[in-house]
Design an enzyme around this catalytic site. Structure first.
Site, PDB file in Angstrom:
ATOM      1  N   THR A  25     -15.954   2.712   4.203  1.00 23.02           N
ATOM      2  CA  THR A  25     -14.548   3.111   4.057  1.00 23.02           C
ATOM      3  C   THR A  25     -14.567   4.570   3.630  1.00 23.02           C
ATOM      4  OG1 THR A  25     -14.331   2.663   1.690  1.00 23.02           O
ATOM      5  CG2 THR A  25     -13.959   0.792   3.168  1.00 23.02           C
ATOM      6  N   TYR A  52     -13.706   2.817 -13.836  1.00 21.52           N
ATOM      7  CA  TYR A  52     -13.762   1.892 -12.695  1.00 21.52           C
ATOM      8  C   TYR A  52     -14.537   0.617 -13.066  1.00 21.52           C
ATOM      9  CZ  TYR A  52     -14.758   0.500  -7.820  1.00 21.52           C
ATOM     10  OH  TYR A  52     -14.871  -0.176  -6.630  1.00 21.52           O
ATOM     11  N   LYS A  76     -13.202  -3.248 -13.311  1.00 23.72           N
ATOM     12  CA  LYS A  76     -13.761  -4.297 -12.456  1.00 23.72           C
ATOM     13  C   LYS A  76     -14.394  -5.416 -13.291  1.00 23.72           C
ATOM     14  CE  LYS A  76     -12.702  -2.551  -8.410  1.00 23.72           C
ATOM     15  NZ  LYS A  76     -11.710  -3.215  -7.546  1.00 23.72           N
ATOM     16  N   ASP A  86       0.859  -1.193   0.000  1.00 24.31           N
ATOM     17  CA  ASP A  86       0.000   0.000   0.000  1.00 24.31           C
ATOM     18  C   ASP A  86       0.890   1.237   0.000  1.00 24.31           C
ATOM     19  OD1 ASP A  86      -1.928   2.052   0.699  1.00 24.31           O
ATOM     20  OD2 ASP A  86      -3.233   0.434   1.403  1.00 24.31           O
ATOM     21  N   ASN A 104      -6.746  -6.152  -4.161  1.00 30.81           N
ATOM     22  CA  ASN A 104      -7.761  -5.277  -3.565  1.00 30.81           C
ATOM     23  C   ASN A 104      -7.551  -3.801  -3.908  1.00 30.81           C
ATOM     24  OD1 ASN A 104      -9.663  -4.399  -1.148  1.00 30.81           O
ATOM     25  ND2 ASN A 104      -7.680  -3.417  -0.789  1.00 30.81           N
ATOM     26  N   ASP A 137       4.480   2.203  -5.586  1.00 33.50           N
ATOM     27  CA  ASP A 137       3.237   2.396  -6.348  1.00 33.50           C
ATOM     28  C   ASP A 137       2.999   1.157  -7.219  1.00 33.50           C
ATOM     29  OD1 ASP A 137       1.249   3.105  -8.080  1.00 33.50           O
ATOM     30  OD2 ASP A 137       2.220   4.930  -8.815  1.00 33.50           O
ATOM     31  N   SER A 152     -16.388  -5.174  -8.003  1.00 34.28           N
ATOM     32  CA  SER A 152     -17.423  -4.234  -7.564  1.00 34.28           C
ATOM     33  C   SER A 152     -18.692  -4.493  -8.356  1.00 34.28           C
ATOM     34  CB  SER A 152     -16.957  -2.799  -7.814  1.00 34.28           C
ATOM     35  OG  SER A 152     -18.046  -1.908  -7.670  1.00 34.28           O
TER      36      SER A 152
HETATM   37  N1  LIG Z   1     -15.925   0.438  -0.028  1.00 31.52           N
HETATM   38  C1  LIG Z   1     -16.841  -0.226  -0.692  1.00 31.52           C
HETATM   39  O1  LIG Z   1     -17.977  -0.298  -0.259  1.00 31.52           O
HETATM   40  C2  LIG Z   1     -16.506  -0.909  -1.983  1.00 31.52           C
HETATM   41  C3  LIG Z   1     -17.536  -1.235  -2.872  1.00 31.52           C
HETATM   42  C4  LIG Z   1     -17.221  -1.920  -4.032  1.00 31.52           C
HETATM   43  C5  LIG Z   1     -15.902  -2.288  -4.272  1.00 31.52           C
HETATM   44  N2  LIG Z   1     -14.921  -1.927  -3.404  1.00 31.52           N
HETATM   45  C6  LIG Z   1     -13.552  -2.342  -3.702  1.00 31.52           C
HETATM   46  O2  LIG Z   1     -12.890  -2.725  -2.498  1.00 31.52           O
HETATM   47  C7  LIG Z   1     -11.500  -2.424  -2.620  1.00 31.52           C
HETATM   48  C8  LIG Z   1     -11.054  -1.598  -1.443  1.00 31.52           C
HETATM   49  O3  LIG Z   1     -11.819  -0.403  -1.407  1.00 31.52           O
HETATM   50  P1  LIG Z   1     -11.807   0.589  -0.159  1.00 31.52           P
HETATM   51  O4  LIG Z   1     -13.139   1.204  -0.102  1.00 31.52           O
HETATM   52  O5  LIG Z   1     -11.244  -0.097   1.031  1.00 31.52           O
HETATM   53  O6  LIG Z   1     -10.759   1.685  -0.728  1.00 31.52           O
HETATM   54  P2  LIG Z   1      -9.677   2.589   0.037  1.00 31.52           P
HETATM   55  O7  LIG Z   1      -9.356   3.709  -0.897  1.00 31.52           O
HETATM   56  O8  LIG Z   1     -10.119   2.930   1.420  1.00 31.52           O
HETATM   57  O9  LIG Z   1      -8.415   1.621   0.132  1.00 31.52           O
HETATM   58  C9  LIG Z   1      -7.660   1.299  -0.997  1.00 31.52           C
HETATM   59  C10 LIG Z   1      -6.202   1.183  -0.574  1.00 31.52           C
HETATM   60  O10 LIG Z   1      -5.441   0.923  -1.765  1.00 31.52           O
HETATM   61  C11 LIG Z   1      -4.266   1.695  -1.729  1.00 31.52           C
HETATM   62  N3  LIG Z   1      -3.785   1.968  -3.084  1.00 31.52           N
HETATM   63  C12 LIG Z   1      -4.456   2.644  -4.055  1.00 31.52           C
HETATM   64  N4  LIG Z   1      -3.664   2.782  -5.133  1.00 31.52           N
HETATM   65  C13 LIG Z   1      -2.482   2.154  -4.848  1.00 31.52           C
HETATM   66  C14 LIG Z   1      -1.270   1.953  -5.589  1.00 31.52           C
HETATM   67  N5  LIG Z   1      -1.093   2.457  -6.820  1.00 31.52           N
HETATM   68  N6  LIG Z   1      -0.268   1.262  -4.999  1.00 31.52           N
HETATM   69  C15 LIG Z   1      -0.419   0.775  -3.735  1.00 31.52           C
HETATM   70  N7  LIG Z   1      -1.551   0.942  -3.009  1.00 31.52           N
HETATM   71  C16 LIG Z   1      -2.564   1.626  -3.559  1.00 31.52           C
HETATM   72  C17 LIG Z   1      -4.684   2.982  -1.020  1.00 31.52           C
HETATM   73  O11 LIG Z   1      -3.570   3.680  -0.448  1.00 31.52           O
HETATM   74  C18 LIG Z   1      -5.676   2.490   0.022  1.00 31.52           C
HETATM   75  O12 LIG Z   1      -5.077   2.262   1.282  1.00 31.52           O
HETATM   76  C19 LIG Z   1     -11.318  -1.768  -3.980  1.00 31.52           C
HETATM   77  O13 LIG Z   1     -10.954  -2.736  -4.927  1.00 31.52           O
HETATM   78  C20 LIG Z   1     -12.690  -1.244  -4.291  1.00 31.52           C
HETATM   79  O14 LIG Z   1     -12.905  -1.094  -5.670  1.00 31.52           O
HETATM   80  C21 LIG Z   1     -15.190  -1.229  -2.272  1.00 31.52           C
END
Ligand SMILES: NC(=O)c1ccc[n+]([C@@H]2O[C@H](COP(=O)([O-])OP(=O)(O)OC[C@H]3O[C@@H](n4cnc5c(N)ncnc54)[C@H](O)[C@@H]3O)[C@@H](O)[C@H]2O)c1
Length: 314
Positions: A206, A172, A176, A38, A97, A70, A159
């Site tokens: 989140t 997005y 997905k 991350d 993720n 990254d 998603s």
């Molecule tokens: N939150 C939801 O309800 C929801 C709904 C549908 C899908 N999702 C999916 O769940 C997953 C997590 O989502 P979330 O809500 O926890 O998001 P979030 O943004 O809170 O967490 C994502 C994490 O990924 C890291 N990240 C992003 N780009 C990066 C990179 N280039 N290199 C390294 N790390 C990187 C970020 O720093 C962050 O800590 C994602 O795949 C998202 O599409 C979430």
């Protein structure tokens, strides 16, 4: 907490916050060693803060290392897997993720934003799968850790935007939906190796959920309710998919919203007609009678889920 993942090594991308952190914690609590990849970036993938991952692994105290490059940079997902090998001796569980969002209506969207989202959410996930799958095959052949280790697990966090579509989420949803196709191909390609590959569409509170802009009152009410849902439920289900018990499960699409856990259907033909006449009228008549009653409504997941049972957070 039983330690059924003891001796396993997991890589969780985006594992320091939100759903990724819940997954990393669930795997770790069950005994797995975890690489938390991350870079601490913003929801839109802009900026970096390596302290986010370092602080998270410090909180776990043991069996956890941070990878803060990254992941969108070519080569980075492979390097994260190499870190799993050097720190913990291999890789048994990969969770893709990490994801970013750059929303824009299709008629206003920029190519750079589309490409950046695809690069992390899909291409980086593919690079991780490609490297992990090759390594898991080698591990299976060499009998790493005995027969019990002749397996691996890959979980792709997808998603419902990729199933239903969503306003302004071209990039997005494309990424997905691509990850769903990739899940199926990887499940097929890895079946003989005993590596199970599945996809999970989560919903949990989140920073991303907080940023959702509801389009109507029903969606606003739904958002309020969803914000009460702990991401730990997603972690639990992914830990199950990573366990010995889930060896037989591959190529499936699941959903987790609080305690509600879903199996999604996958597109298969649902109706058919044999085209006889060649005119537009002939086709139109057949489409109207055979297909139209089965057309999928043009609605988003937020509209569709408002009809789903109530969430019951605990
Ligand atoms: N939150 C939801 O309800 C929801 C709904 C549908 C899908 N999702 C999916 O769940 C997953 C997590 O989502 P979330 O809500 O926890 O998001 P979030 O943004 O809170 O967490 C994502 C994490 O990924 C890291 N990240 C992003 N780009 C990066 C990179 N280039 N290199 C390294 N790390 C990187 C970020 O720093 C962050 O800590 C994602 O795949 C998202 O599409 C979430």
């Amino acid at each position: 907490m039983s330690r059924e993942l003891s001796g396993r090594v997991a890589l969780v991308t985006g594992g320091a916050r939100g759903i990724g952190a819940a997954i990393a914690t669930a795997l770790w609590k069950r005994g797995a060693s975890v690489v938390v990849a991350d870079n601490g970036t913003g929801i839109d993938g802009r900026g970096e803060d390596e302290n986010v991952a370092h602080d998270f692994v410090t909180g776990l105290h043991e069996r956890a290392v941070a990878f803060t490059d990254d992941l969108a940079e070519p080569g980075a997902p492979r390097h994260a897997i190499e870190l799993a090998q050097s720190a913990f001796g291999g890789l048994d569980i990969l969770v893709n993720n990490a994801a970013i969002l750059r929303d824009a209506f299709v008629f206003k969207a920029e190519m750079d934003d589309y490409e950046d989202v695809l690069q992390l959410n899909l291409v980086a996930a593919f690079e991780a799968i490609r490297s992990a799958a090759a390594l898991m095959r080698e591990q299976a052949k060499s009998g790493r850790g005995g027969e019990r280790y002749a397996w691996g697990r890959i979980v792709n966090v997808v998603s419902t935007a990729g199933f239903y579509g969503n306003y302004g989420q071209a990039a997005y949803a494309s990424a997905k939906a691509g990850l769903v196709g990739l899940t199926r191909v990887a499940a097929l390609d890895m079946a003989r190796t005993g590596v199970a590959v599945n996809a999970v569409a989560p919903f949990a509170a989140t920073r991303v959920t907080e940023s959702i802009v509801p389009q109507n009152d029903a969606q606003a009410a739904y958002k309020d309710e969803a914000l009460a849902v702990d991401a730990a439920y997603v972690g639990r289900f992914v830990a199950f998919l990573a366990s010995d018990a889930a060896q037989r499960i591959s190529g499936q699409l699941f959903g987790v919203r609080g305690r509600q856990t879903y199996l999604f259907s996958q597109p298969r033909p649902v109706a058919q007609f044999d085209l006889e006449g060649g005119s537009i009228e002939d086709v139109d008549a057949a489409v109207r009678t055979t297909f139209e009653p089965l057309f999928v409504p043009l609605e988003t997941d937020l509209e569709a889920v408002s009809a789903w049972p109530q969430l019951t957070p605990r």
